[in-house]
Enzyme design. Sequence first.
Site, PDB file in Angstrom:
ATOM      1  N   HIS A 330     -22.485 -30.111 -51.963  1.00 55.79           N
ATOM      2  CA  HIS A 330     -23.451 -29.087 -51.559  1.00 55.79           C
ATOM      3  C   HIS A 330     -24.512 -28.842 -52.617  1.00 55.79           C
ATOM      4  CE1 HIS A 330     -20.451 -28.273 -48.472  1.00 55.79           C
ATOM      5  NE2 HIS A 330     -21.418 -27.686 -47.799  1.00 55.79           N
ATOM      6  N   GLY A 331     -24.217 -29.118 -53.856  1.00 54.09           N
ATOM      7  CA  GLY A 331     -25.232 -28.898 -54.882  1.00 54.09           C
ATOM      8  C   GLY A 331     -24.692 -29.234 -56.257  1.00 54.09           C
TER       9      GLY A 331
END
Lengths: 474, 113
Positions: A330-331
Amino acid sequence: MLFPTFDFGVFFLLVFAVSWWLLPRAELRKAFLVGASYFFYGYWDWRFCFLLLVSSLVNYAAGALLDGTRDTARRKIIVAVAVAMNLGVLAFFKYYGFFITSLNDLMFSLGLEREMPFLEIILPVGISFFTFQGISYVVDVYRGHVAATRSLLNILLYISFFPQLVAGPIVRASHFLPQIEARDGEGPKPDRILASLGLLLIVIGLFKKVILANYLATEMVDIVFFDPFFYGAFDLTLAIYGYTIQIYCDFSAYSDIAIGVAALLGYRFQRNFDQPYRSESIREFWRRWHISLSTWLRDYLYIPIGGGRGGVWKTRRNLMATMVLGGLWHGAAWNYVLWGFLHGAAMALENVLGWDKSQPRRALWKRVIAVAAVFHFLCLTFIIFRAENMTIAWDYLSGFADFETPSEFFSPFILGLLVVGFSLHFIPHRVTSAIERTFAGLPLPAQAVVLALAIVVIDACGPDGVAPFIYFQF
Amino acid sequence: MSDTGQPTQDVRGTAPFRRHAAELDLFAGMHPMRVGRIAWILALATVIAAMLNSRSITNWAVELPFELGVVRDWIILASQTWHGWMMALGLDQVHAAVRDAFRWLQFWQPGGP
């Protein structure tokens, strides 16, 4: 190009008209859709079209090489190199800065200060999505789940098809390639377009994004998360409920519109969200939330590293590893790692307690408690997910002890947004079917009026401008 | 890949796989349409939306991100002319009325005006 904009509306109407006009010439239609998809992607930054092209060429070449050999060792090398190249591109663009910063911090803490080569790298939109699609194609060809396609055009379209290009769903080659491998006159059936549901999904998606997600973000969530130190427990609770609803409405809206747009072009995508906040366990949540990612992680990570084989402790370890890497997907930041870790830990705990096993239907009160407990666990972990850094996350969590600061955000409007957003989880699927059936049964002019009014009302009610979708950054 | 490097068993024909695939299929049982009908719906809906929302079209035309030279001027002129006609017919009031009603709802407080 964002979905809820005039730019996209004009673009889509042109693509719709030309693509159906080209239907009798399958290859030309595919070439046109590839061109349109590259235009869609290049609209944001044309330089990254080359990245998309290279990704497609690498995966096409890997598929062709796998198809050309039966030698197991050679096939292993090919798939390993292809996966490494895909992950290498993702690592460079998405994780290089994170790696260097973390390494610098580590060396500083050890008293070994060095100047590490730091580069300002722009994260190409959608790189996590099209990289995972590329990997799924190569691995599926290796596993024999899908035949390697001989047409470069098919791979170009599979990787770049604009509805799902920048924020999913992550479409599997085994699902999409058979739909685009048709020869002249064998493509999507022009008399079998599932347009009623497609249009309904587009309208629902626009409502969720333009009204629910945008207002929750601009009226409350962004303000509170900018500096949670100034707010008390009541506003912090409202804001995290708001963010939990916002992220669902934002992301599922993108999937809804993508699925609807693809349907109007004659292609079927699968469900990507299934009322996730009515889950009674975290495991169930991941069967309902971003289904195309969770099933991807299951099939290409969890099962290959052992899955449920090798005893309970190995199962829990594999769950943890999968969720931590899922968090990192996600990041590139530690808060995403921690978020994934907490979800993995919760799933491992459910596994220990036996809550993840299929159970006979529980009593209603037990289900209500389970849904509430899961929802609040999700809210808690979304604080870590949403916060810019761990300091802000800690400020946010500390603020829950402050019962004295009066609320600034409580209003009938905010409450209404929360109630509507949450209620979407308890509308039975048969209601959607009934609306679709009703719409399909209307005369043509009435269908056009309903569609036009829905779009005009959503546009009139929405705030000025549209914020990018949250999942663009992933 | 399995641990042995062999392709894993293809489970796609099995009952659990089919059941899961059916759960993910949004379109099962939905009503198909002909592409011609969809084209008419989209065309008509576009015209109706353009009649009721002509101001937004003008705004969009002015903010076009491309340098299209004289074509840009034509697009702006056409959108402004269209908006003028819709104003003359009073149709632009629909969008404004919905917006005002929603704004009222947005700022409404119990006990307020």
